[in-house]
Design an enzyme around this catalytic site. Structure first.
Site, PDB file in Angstrom:
ATOM      1  N   LYS A   1       0.860  -1.195   0.000  1.00 62.20           N
ATOM      2  CA  LYS A   1       0.000   0.000   0.000  1.00 62.20           C
ATOM      3  C   LYS A   1       0.887   1.233   0.000  1.00 62.20           C
ATOM      4  CE  LYS A   1      -3.296   2.586   2.882  1.00 62.20           C
ATOM      5  NZ  LYS A   1      -4.322   2.583   3.936  1.00 62.20           N
TER       6      LYS A   1
ATOM      7  N   ASP B   1      -2.304  10.025   4.287  1.00 64.04           N
ATOM      8  CA  ASP B   1      -3.732   9.715   4.383  1.00 64.04           C
ATOM      9  C   ASP B   1      -4.414  10.700   5.330  1.00 64.04           C
ATOM     10  OD1 ASP B   1      -6.234   8.650   4.387  1.00 64.04           O
ATOM     11  OD2 ASP B   1      -5.706   6.801   5.480  1.00 64.04           O
TER      12      ASP B   1
ATOM     13  N   LYS C   1      -9.770  12.930   8.737  1.00 72.54           N
ATOM     14  CA  LYS C   1      -9.460  12.321  10.036  1.00 72.54           C
ATOM     15  C   LYS C   1      -9.360  13.390  11.112  1.00 72.54           C
ATOM     16  CE  LYS C   1      -6.583   8.479   8.340  1.00 72.54           C
ATOM     17  NZ  LYS C   1      -7.321   7.324   8.841  1.00 72.54           N
TER      18      LYS C   1
ATOM     19  N   GLU D   1      -9.518   4.245   1.742  1.00 66.75           N
ATOM     20  CA  GLU D   1      -8.905   4.457   0.419  1.00 66.75           C
ATOM     21  C   GLU D   1      -7.912   3.359   0.038  1.00 66.75           C
ATOM     22  OE1 GLU D   1      -7.678   5.712   3.159  1.00 66.75           O
ATOM     23  OE2 GLU D   1      -5.612   5.081   2.880  1.00 66.75           O
TER      24      GLU D   1
ATOM     25  N   ARG E   1      -7.892   0.159   0.358  1.00 64.79           N
ATOM     26  CA  ARG E   1      -8.460  -1.015  -0.315  1.00 64.79           C
ATOM     27  C   ARG E   1      -8.823  -0.710  -1.771  1.00 64.79           C
ATOM     28  NH1 ARG E   1     -13.157  -1.548   4.076  1.00 64.79           N
ATOM     29  NH2 ARG E   1     -11.455  -0.684   5.308  1.00 64.79           N
TER      30      ARG E   1
HETATM   31  N1  BES Z   1      -4.514   4.215   6.844  1.00 69.82           N
HETATM   32  C1  BES Z   1      -5.699   3.927   7.558  1.00 69.82           C
HETATM   33  C2  BES Z   1      -5.524   2.792   8.575  1.00 69.82           C
HETATM   34  C3  BES Z   1      -4.582   3.055   9.720  1.00 69.82           C
HETATM   35  C4  BES Z   1      -5.073   3.441  10.953  1.00 69.82           C
HETATM   36  C5  BES Z   1      -3.220   2.847   9.576  1.00 69.82           C
HETATM   37  C6  BES Z   1      -4.210   3.671  11.995  1.00 69.82           C
HETATM   38  C7  BES Z   1      -2.343   3.058  10.636  1.00 69.82           C
HETATM   39  C8  BES Z   1      -2.843   3.467  11.851  1.00 69.82           C
HETATM   40  C9  BES Z   1      -6.806   3.527   6.601  1.00 69.82           C
HETATM   41  O1  BES Z   1      -6.761   4.108   5.356  1.00 69.82           O
HETATM   42  C10 BES Z   1      -8.098   3.960   7.211  1.00 69.82           C
HETATM   43  O2  BES Z   1      -8.282   5.136   7.331  1.00 69.82           O
HETATM   44  N2  BES Z   1      -8.960   3.014   7.560  1.00 69.82           N
HETATM   45  C11 BES Z   1     -10.218   3.297   8.152  1.00 69.82           C
HETATM   46  C12 BES Z   1     -11.260   2.457   7.461  1.00 69.82           C
HETATM   47  C13 BES Z   1     -12.667   2.795   7.870  1.00 69.82           C
HETATM   48  C14 BES Z   1     -13.040   4.154   7.304  1.00 69.82           C
HETATM   49  C15 BES Z   1     -13.568   1.733   7.338  1.00 69.82           C
HETATM   50  C16 BES Z   1     -10.121   2.922   9.623  1.00 69.82           C
HETATM   51  O3  BES Z   1      -9.547   1.903   9.951  1.00 69.82           O
HETATM   52  O4  BES Z   1     -10.604   3.713  10.446  1.00 69.82           O
HETATM   53 ZN    ZN Z   2      -4.853   4.681   4.702  1.00 65.83          ZN
HETATM   54 MG    MG Z   3      -7.765   6.014   5.327  1.00 63.94          MG
END
Ligand code: BES
Ligand code: ZN
Ligand code: MG
Length: 489
Positions: free
Chosen positions: A260, A265, A272, A344, A346
Site C-alpha cells: 500500500k 492519508d 481524520k 482508500e 483497499r
Molecule cells: N490508513 C488507515 C488505517 C490506519 C489506521 C493505519 C491507523 C495506521 C494506523 C486507513 O486508510 C483507514 O483510514 N482506515 C479506516 C477504514 C474505515 C473508514 C472503514 C479505519 O480503519 O478507520
Molecule cells: Zn490509509
Molecule cells: Mg484512510
C-alpha cells in the site's frame, strides 16, 4: 558499521559482550581466556563479588585493562532461543555506545545446544543493525558515538560468514525501508518514491516500469485514480521485476508482492481527526516494505521470479477529491460505491491486485497499513494475516516465526460480503464498524483471482510509539524479514 566473525583470542574490541545462563555459569572457552587475560575478572568480580545472576537481560559492566566487559544475562538455558539473541544484541549495542569511546564491540553469546551457531551469528548481526538504527537526517546534531565495528567471536569464523552476510542484506533492506517511512510526506511524494524506486532498480539490475495518470487512465486503474484525484501530487504506479538468471531450470515460482502506497492519508473529504492524522505519512509502509524486500532479493538472487507493485498517491480533501456516493468502475470491471473516502487503501489495492492477476503469478502477497480495526484486535506487536488458502496462510505464519516476526490469522467468511452491499453498485468500500480488518480483506478478495493470496495488515506494527524487544520506537520495517524469508528460504 562493519560486522564480521573473528577468533576469540584475536579480538581488540573496546567492549566485550559476554553471556551467562541463569542456571549454568560454566565458563566457555572465550570466557576462560578473558579470565586468564584479565586476572580472574570473570570468575571473581562478575560471578562471585557482584553476584551476577544471569537473569534475562540483567547486565553488569566491568572495566578491565584497555577494555570493558559487559556481562549479559541470557536467562534460563532451556528457554534460550535466537529471538532472544537478537533482542540482546540490539540492547547491548545501544548500551555499548554509551560506554565511553566505544568503537568496536565483540559478542560472545553462549549456545544452549539447541541452536546452530550460524543462526546465532546471523541474529547478532541483525540485532546490532536494528539496535543501531536511528533516523537523524533532519537533526543538525548527529550522534557521534556510533559503533564502527562488530566482532562475532567464534572458533571457526569463516563458517559464520554466509549467515552474517545474509543478515546484513536483510538489515540493510530494513534500514532502507525505515528511512523511507520516517521521511515526511512533503518529501516522500509518489513522484519522489518512483524516483527512488527507479534508482534502486537501476543500481541492482532490476526492470522497472512507472505509470503516471494518463497511462493509468488508459489502463483503467479507476479506483486508484479516484483516491489520488484530490491531490496536487501526481500519482504513480510502480512495477519492479526480478528475474532469476544463471539457473539451469526456470524459476521455482512467480510471486507478486504489493505494498500500500498512500504517501499521506488525511482521510480525504471524510477527514481524520488531528490525533489520527499524526502518523499518516507512514501510510506507505507497505510500499516501503516491498521496496526494501526487492533490494535484498536483488542481492540474495533466489530462483524465484518476483514482481513488486505499488499504487502511490496522497488521499487529500480538495475541490477535485472523490466524494462519498461516487461509483467507481475498478480495473476488473466491478463497481464500487464510495461509502467513506478514508477507506482508500483497499481501493488502490483493488486495482493493484487486478494488475497482479494479469502477470500470471503463483502467489500474491499484499502488505498494507489498512485498518485501525486490526490494531484494536491485535495491538502493535502482531500483524494480521488473512487469505483463502489455509495451507498458504500457515506457510506464511511459519516463515514469519522463522524470521522473528509475529503473525496471527484473522478469518474471512463468505457472508462478510453481505456487509459490503450497496443499493446501486456491486459493493461499497466499507461495512459496519465490527470486524473491520476481516471486512477489508473480504473486500480485497473481490479483486484477486490468485489461488494463493495473503493479505498482511500492518496498521498496528509498521510504526511504534514505544520500543518493543529489538525494535526501536518509530518505523519497524514490518514484514521485510518475513517476505525475505518466504522468498529466499
Ligand atoms: N490508513 C488507515 C488505517 C490506519 C489506521 C493505519 C491507523 C495506521 C494506523 C486507513 O486508510 C483507514 O483510514 N482506515 C479506516 C477504514 C474505515 C473508514 C472503514 C479505519 O480503519 O478507520
Ligand atoms: Zn490509509
Ligand atoms: Mg484512510
Amino acid at each position: 558499521m562493519e560486522i564480521y566473525a573473528k577468533l576469540p583470542h584475536e579480538t581488540t574490541a573496546d567492549v566485550i559482550v559476554t553471556g551467562f545462563f541463569e542456571d549454568d555459569k560454566t565458563l566457555n572457552d572465550t570466557q576462560k581466556s578473558l579470565d586468564e587475560k584479565f586476572e580472574n575478572v570473570v570468575s571473581k568480580n562478575i560471578l562471585e563479588v557482584e553476584n551476577f545472576k544471569g537473569k534475562y537481560l540483567e547486565t553488569f559492566t566491568c572495566p578491565v585493562q584497555g577494555a570493558k566487559i559487559l556481562a549479559i544475562g541470557l536467562g534460563k538455558k532451556e528457554e534460550f532461543n535466537v529471538d532472544k539473541v537478537r533482542e540482546i544484541a540490539a540492547k547491548t549495542i545501544k548500551q555499548s555506545e554509551k560506554l565511553s569511546k566505544t568503537k568496536t564491540v565483540a559478542f560472545n553469546i553462549q549456545n544452549n545446544g539447541n541452536m546452530c551457531c550460524c543462526k546465532i551469528a546471523g541474529n547478532i548481526t541483525l540485532g546490532t543493525i536494528m539496535g543501531e538504527y536511528d533516523f537523524d537526517k533532519y537533526k543538525t546534531k548527529k550522534n557521534e558515538e556510533k559503533i564502527e565495528r562488530v566482532e562475532i567471536l567464534h572458533c571457526k569464523p569463516e563458517k559464520m560468514t554466509p549467515a552474517i552476510e545474509k543478515a546484513k542484506i536483510t538489515g540493510d533492506a530494513m534500514d532502507f525501508t525505515k528511512d523511507l517511512i520516517f521521511e515526511p510526506a512533503e518529501y516522500a511524494t509518489p513522484t519522489k518514491i518512483a524516483e527512488i524506486a527507479t534508482g534502486l532498480a537501476n543500481e541492482n539490475g532490476l526492470e522497472i516500469k512507472v505509470f503516471g495518470r494518463e497511462e493509468l487512465k488508459a489502463m483503467n486503474f479507476n479506483a486508484f485514480l479516484a483516491v489520488g484525484q484530490g491531490s496536487v501530487q501526481e500519482q504513480k504506479f510502480i512495477h519492479i521485476k526480478y528475474v532469476p538468471k544463471n539457473f539451469n531450470e526456470g524459476p521455482e515460482k512467480k510471486i507478486a508482492i504489493i505494498g500500500k502506497g498512500i504517501t499521506f492519508d488525511s482521510g480525504g473529504l471524510d477527514i481524520k481527526p488531528p490525533a489520527s492524522m499524526l502518523t499518516m505519512k507512514t501510510d506507505m509502509s507497505g510500499c516501503a516494505c516491498v521496496l526494501g524486500v526487492m533490494k535484498a532479493i536483488a542481492k540474495i538472487k533466489p530462483n524465484v521470479e518476483v514482481h513488486m507493485l505499488s499504487a502511490l498517491c496522497e488521499n487529500m480533501p480538495s475541490g477535485s477529491s472523490y466524494k462519498v456516493g461516487d461509483v467507481l468502475v475498478a480495473k476488473n470491471g466491478k463497481t464500487i460505491e464510495v461509502d467513506n473516502t478514508d477507506a482508500e487503501g483497499r481501493l488502490t489495492l483493488a486495482d493493484a491486485l487486478t494488475y497482479a492477476d494479469e502477470l500470471n503469478v503463483d502467489e500474491v502477497i499484499d502488505v498494507a497499513t489498512l485498518t485501525g480495526a486490526v490494531i484494536v484486535a491485535l495491538g502493535n506487536t502482531i500483524t494480521g494475516v488473512m487469505g483463502h488458502d489455509e495451507e498458504f496462510i500457515k506457510e506464511i505464519i511459519e516463515d514469519a516465526k522463522e524470521a522473528g516476526e509475529n503473525l496471527w490469522q484473522m478469518p474471512i467468511l463468505d457472508d462478510m460480503q453481505d456487509n459490503l452491499k450497496s443499493d446501486i453498485a456491486d459493493m461499497r468500500n466499507t461495512g459496519s464498524r465490527y470486524a473491520g480488518a476481516s471486512t477489508a480483506a473480504r473486500f480485497l478478495l473481490n479483486f484477486t483471482k490468485a489461488k494463493k493470496w495473503a493479505h498482511l495488515d500492518i496498521a498496528g506494527t509498521a510504526f511504534l510509539d514505544k520500543p518493543y524487544k529489538e525494535l526501536n520506537k518509530g518505523a519497524t520495517a514490518a514484514m521485510v524479514r518475513t517476505l525475505i524469508q518466504h522468498i529466499t528460504k
